[in-house]
Design a protein around this motif. Structure first.
Motif, PDB file in Angstrom:
ATOM      1  N   PRO A  54      64.410  55.835  24.281  1.00 51.17           N
ATOM      2  CA  PRO A  54      64.512  54.895  25.763  1.00 51.17           C
ATOM      3  C   PRO A  54      62.500  54.368  24.754  1.00 51.17           C
ATOM      4  CG  PRO A  54      64.725  57.583  26.191  1.00 51.17           C
ATOM      5  CD  PRO A  54      65.033  57.037  24.486  1.00 51.17           C
ATOM      6  N   LEU A  55      62.290  55.068  24.305  1.00 46.24           N
ATOM      7  CA  LEU A  55      60.632  54.334  23.719  1.00 46.24           C
ATOM      8  C   LEU A  55      61.612  53.386  23.621  1.00 46.24           C
ATOM      9  CD1 LEU A  55      58.549  57.111  23.711  1.00 46.24           C
ATOM     10  CD2 LEU A  55      59.084  56.471  25.369  1.00 46.24           C
ATOM     11  N   ARG A  56      62.205  52.725  22.779  1.00 45.78           N
ATOM     12  CA  ARG A  56      62.487  51.640  21.490  1.00 45.78           C
ATOM     13  C   ARG A  56      62.546  50.428  21.782  1.00 45.78           C
ATOM     14  NH1 ARG A  56      66.991  48.325  22.081  1.00 45.78           N
ATOM     15  NH2 ARG A  56      67.803  48.015  20.203  1.00 45.78           N
ATOM     16  N   ASP A  57      62.418  50.152  23.319  1.00 44.76           N
ATOM     17  CA  ASP A  57      61.814  48.971  23.640  1.00 44.76           C
ATOM     18  C   ASP A  57      60.907  48.423  24.844  1.00 44.76           C
ATOM     19  OD1 ASP A  57      64.773  47.909  23.009  1.00 44.76           O
ATOM     20  OD2 ASP A  57      65.689  48.383  24.951  1.00 44.76           O
ATOM     21  N   SER A  58      59.949  49.829  24.220  1.00 45.40           N
ATOM     22  CA  SER A  58      58.537  50.184  25.014  1.00 45.40           C
ATOM     23  C   SER A  58      57.686  49.848  24.152  1.00 45.40           C
ATOM     24  CB  SER A  58      57.580  51.399  25.276  1.00 45.40           C
ATOM     25  OG  SER A  58      56.778  51.335  25.808  1.00 45.40           O
ATOM     26  N   THR A  59      56.535  48.748  25.078  1.00 48.92           N
ATOM     27  CA  THR A  59      55.280  48.288  23.797  1.00 48.92           C
ATOM     28  C   THR A  59      54.488  48.916  23.344  1.00 48.92           C
ATOM     29  OG1 THR A  59      54.699  47.243  26.742  1.00 48.92           O
ATOM     30  CG2 THR A  59      56.436  45.989  25.351  1.00 48.92           C
ATOM     31  N   PHE A  60      54.362  50.674  23.708  1.00 45.96           N
ATOM     32  CA  PHE A  60      53.581  51.010  23.992  1.00 45.96           C
ATOM     33  C   PHE A  60      52.965  51.474  22.065  1.00 45.96           C
ATOM     34  CE2 PHE A  60      52.291  55.372  22.989  1.00 45.96           C
ATOM     35  CZ  PHE A  60      50.638  55.759  23.390  1.00 45.96           C
ATOM     36  N   PHE A  61      54.504  51.463  21.325  1.00 44.60           N
ATOM     37  CA  PHE A  61      54.051  51.460  20.008  1.00 44.60           C
ATOM     38  C   PHE A  61      53.330  50.378  19.222  1.00 44.60           C
ATOM     39  CE2 PHE A  61      58.585  54.050  20.145  1.00 44.60           C
ATOM     40  CZ  PHE A  61      57.568  55.375  19.832  1.00 44.60           C
ATOM     41  N   ARG A  62      53.949  49.111  19.803  1.00 42.57           N
ATOM     42  CA  ARG A  62      52.986  48.579  19.775  1.00 42.57           C
ATOM     43  C   ARG A  62      51.493  47.794  20.067  1.00 42.57           C
ATOM     44  NH1 ARG A  62      57.961  45.593  19.754  1.00 42.57           N
ATOM     45  NH2 ARG A  62      57.421  44.666  21.702  1.00 42.57           N
ATOM     46  N   LEU A  63      51.167  48.605  21.255  1.00 39.62           N
ATOM     47  CA  LEU A  63      49.590  48.552  22.043  1.00 39.62           C
ATOM     48  C   LEU A  63      48.843  49.794  20.805  1.00 39.62           C
ATOM     49  CD1 LEU A  63      47.925  47.937  23.711  1.00 39.62           C
ATOM     50  CD2 LEU A  63      48.867  49.713  25.355  1.00 39.62           C
ATOM     51  N   GLY A 102      49.659  51.118  18.174  1.00 39.22           N
ATOM     52  CA  GLY A 102      48.903  50.101  16.979  1.00 39.22           C
ATOM     53  C   GLY A 102      48.088  49.493  16.123  1.00 39.22           C
ATOM     54  N   ARG A 103      47.938  48.560  17.741  1.00 34.76           N
ATOM     55  CA  ARG A 103      47.114  47.515  17.457  1.00 34.76           C
ATOM     56  C   ARG A 103      45.807  48.725  18.216  1.00 34.76           C
ATOM     57  NH1 ARG A 103      50.465  44.119  19.372  1.00 34.76           N
ATOM     58  NH2 ARG A 103      50.235  45.015  21.948  1.00 34.76           N
ATOM     59  N   VAL A 104      45.673  49.854  18.881  1.00 36.33           N
ATOM     60  CA  VAL A 104      44.755  50.123  19.484  1.00 36.33           C
ATOM     61  C   VAL A 104      44.113  51.241  18.210  1.00 36.33           C
ATOM     62  CG1 VAL A 104      43.711  52.739  20.649  1.00 36.33           C
ATOM     63  CG2 VAL A 104      44.928  49.916  21.607  1.00 36.33           C
ATOM     64  N   LEU A 105      44.733  52.184  17.872  1.00 31.87           N
ATOM     65  CA  LEU A 105      44.835  52.644  16.148  1.00 31.87           C
ATOM     66  C   LEU A 105      44.245  51.876  14.713  1.00 31.87           C
ATOM     67  CD1 LEU A 105      47.284  54.917  16.190  1.00 31.87           C
ATOM     68  CD2 LEU A 105      45.533  55.279  17.065  1.00 31.87           C
ATOM     69  N   THR A 106      44.470  50.385  14.845  1.00 33.53           N
ATOM     70  CA  THR A 106      44.465  49.261  13.800  1.00 33.53           C
ATOM     71  C   THR A 106      42.506  49.241  13.883  1.00 33.53           C
ATOM     72  OG1 THR A 106      46.115  48.634  12.988  1.00 33.53           O
ATOM     73  CG2 THR A 106      44.097  47.534  12.326  1.00 33.53           C
ATOM     74  N   SER A 107      42.322  48.742  14.947  1.00 31.47           N
ATOM     75  CA  SER A 107      40.921  48.634  15.568  1.00 31.47           C
ATOM     76  C   SER A 107      39.631  49.449  15.822  1.00 31.47           C
ATOM     77  CB  SER A 107      40.777  48.172  17.289  1.00 31.47           C
ATOM     78  OG  SER A 107      41.072  49.014  18.043  1.00 31.47           O
ATOM     79  N   GLU A 108      40.637  50.510  16.033  1.00 31.27           N
ATOM     80  CA  GLU A 108      39.539  52.132  16.557  1.00 31.27           C
ATOM     81  C   GLU A 108      39.612  52.302  14.823  1.00 31.27           C
ATOM     82  OE1 GLU A 108      37.281  52.191  18.229  1.00 31.27           O
ATOM     83  OE2 GLU A 108      37.847  50.589  19.760  1.00 31.27           O
ATOM     84  N   ALA A 109      40.334  52.784  13.845  1.00 27.51           N
ATOM     85  CA  ALA A 109      40.321  53.248  12.522  1.00 27.51           C
ATOM     86  C   ALA A 109      39.141  53.923  12.296  1.00 27.51           C
ATOM     87  CB  ALA A 109      41.644  52.331  11.444  1.00 27.51           C
ATOM     88  N   ARG A 110      38.249  52.666  11.882  1.00 27.24           N
ATOM     89  CA  ARG A 110      36.605  53.554  11.302  1.00 27.24           C
ATOM     90  C   ARG A 110      35.882  54.535  11.861  1.00 27.24           C
ATOM     91  NH1 ARG A 110      33.329  48.453   9.008  1.00 27.24           N
ATOM     92  NH2 ARG A 110      31.810  50.460   8.717  1.00 27.24           N
ATOM     93  N   ASN A 111      36.145  54.358  13.104  1.00 22.94           N
ATOM     94  CA  ASN A 111      35.961  55.556  14.702  1.00 22.94           C
ATOM     95  C   ASN A 111      36.164  56.113  14.373  1.00 22.94           C
ATOM     96  OD1 ASN A 111      33.262  53.351  15.164  1.00 22.94           O
ATOM     97  ND2 ASN A 111      34.816  52.869  17.137  1.00 22.94           N
ATOM     98  N   LEU A 112      38.176  56.208  14.777  1.00 28.66           N
ATOM     99  CA  LEU A 112      38.892  57.767  14.793  1.00 28.66           C
ATOM    100  C   LEU A 112      38.767  58.312  13.194  1.00 28.66           C
ATOM    101  CD1 LEU A 112      41.447  55.935  16.502  1.00 28.66           C
ATOM    102  CD2 LEU A 112      40.156  57.268  17.540  1.00 28.66           C
ATOM    103  N   ILE A 113      38.607  57.702  12.082  1.00 27.57           N
ATOM    104  CA  ILE A 113      38.334  58.318  10.789  1.00 27.57           C
ATOM    105  C   ILE A 113      37.241  58.685  10.898  1.00 27.57           C
ATOM    106  CG2 ILE A 113      37.802  58.104   8.383  1.00 27.57           C
ATOM    107  CD1 ILE A 113      40.475  55.356   8.204  1.00 27.57           C
TER     108      ILE A 113
END
Length: 367
Positions: A108-117, A119-130
């Motif tokens: 059900p999630l194959r067409d969802s934009t959530f994964f891409r969203l 991914g972009r959130v984790l990429t932008s906040e990677a340093r702080n999350l690490i």
């Protein structure tokens, strides 16, 4: 049968097929299931798997004409949905073969934009999350070490080693508190309280970083979409980039279904509207139609008088709304736009219905 139509299976249908398959998987775990029922459920799973095979083939065919990066999440899900159950059938000879169909939870999630969203959130906040994760790991190990030193002689069966104490540290730091391992000494309980408070702070930081990342990403997407809508209005096409940014921030997008009354005669007007796509009807003695690039509702905005006409959507209309407060800000940042709007309002107020409202159409050339 062509496989290509199966690539167009909608997300709701994917969800329905996955739900039916997972119900069948759950039913197959029932003890003493009748042989006929078990066979029927296995055939049902095989049928769903066959549909997913056709969907995978269709996805591979479509990928030739699409951006690989955009279609990659759907392709990965389709491959896993086919290969994981197939591998279980070929390699696993136990009765739990059907459990591998639980991978269909992803369908059900194959067409969802959530994964891409995400991914972009984790990429932008990677340093702080690490950084926060590093602090979590340091506190986790430090708590386990301190608990080992304090409780090892009191409870050697539960705190006799750092790995044993690590379980208590995880449970306490996450504020779960199962209660299977409890410090008995006063120092151990003080340590537990400190670890709990640290855990609350760390999880709050994680949640705050993710929430901020999602907010910024959604706002960025909205800004890009609004920029595209604003750029489609002829009145704004010759505006400089700096002024256009102010316009994008001031305007609010809105989609109106056909037949909807956008504003009524006699109402107090607090905003005006720009038409991006579609057509509206202005209910004057001689009804007037306005299309893409036109605007209306500016007289109530400028003069403060009630609406002079009722405006309805003839088709589905994509609008941009400009509120009175934002209009004042726009007048300062883009006086040429404000002047066109004011001039059109005066022409409409002073002219006849037909000629006045046709001025909205002329904004295409005026801009």
């Amino acid at each position: 049968m062509s496989a290509l139509p199966f690539s167009k299976i909608s997300a709701p249908l994917n969800g329905l097929l996955a739900a039916v398959g997972l119900v069948a998987v759950a039913a197959l775990t029932t003890p003493d299931l009748a042989a006929a029922t078990k066979l029927a459920l296995e055939f049902l799973l095989a049928g769903i798997w066959a549909i997913y095979v056709l969907q995978l083939i269709g996805t591979l065919i479509k990928q030739r004409t699409r951006n690989v990066r955009d279609s990659m999440p759907a392709l990965v899900v389709d491959v896993l949905a086919v290969l994981v159950p197939l591998a279980a059938f070929l390699l696993d000879g136990t009765r739990d073969q059907s459990l591998y169909c639980a991978i269909w939870l992803l369908k059900p999630l194959r067409d969802s934009t959530f994964f891409r969203l995400m991914g972009r959130v984790l990429t932008s906040e990677a340093r702080n999350l690490i950084g926060v994760t590093s602090v979590f790991a340091i506190i986790l190990f430090g708590a386990a070490l301190a608990a080992y030193l304090i409780e090892r002689d009191v409870q050697p069966d539960k705190f006799g080693s750092i790995p044993q104490a690590m379980w208590w540290a995880v449970v306490t730091l996450s504020t779960t508190g199962y209660g299977d391992e409890i410090p008995q000494s006063f120092a151990g309980r003080v340590l537990a309280g400190l670890v709990m408070m640290c855990g609350i702070g760390i999880f709050a930081l994680w949640a705050g970083l993710l929430a901020t990342g999602f907010y910024e990403e959604v706002r960025r997407q909205d800004f890009v979409r609004n920029w595209q809508l604003v750029a489609a209005v002829p009145l704004f096409q010759k505006v400089g980039s700096a002024a256009l940014v102010e316009v994008v921030r001031a305007l609010r997008p809105r989609v109106v279904p056909a037949g909807t009354v956008i504003c009524r005669k006699g109402d107090i007007g607090d905003r005006m509207f720009f038409i991006v796509e579609g057509r509206v009807s202005v209910a004057t003695p001689n009804p007037v139609e306005l299309g893409s690039g036109s605007f209306f509702g500016e007289m109530a905005l400028i003069t403060g008088e009630p609406r002079s006409a009722t405006v309805s959507a003839l088709t589905e209309v994509s609008l941009l709304s400009l509120y009175a407060v934002d209009f004042q800000m726009l007048s300062k940042s883009s006086p040429e736009i404000a002047e066109i709007i004011r001039r059109t309002a005066h022409e409409r107020r002073g002219g006849t219905s037909d000629s006045s409202f046709s001025a909205g159409e002329e904004t295409k050339s005026t801009s």
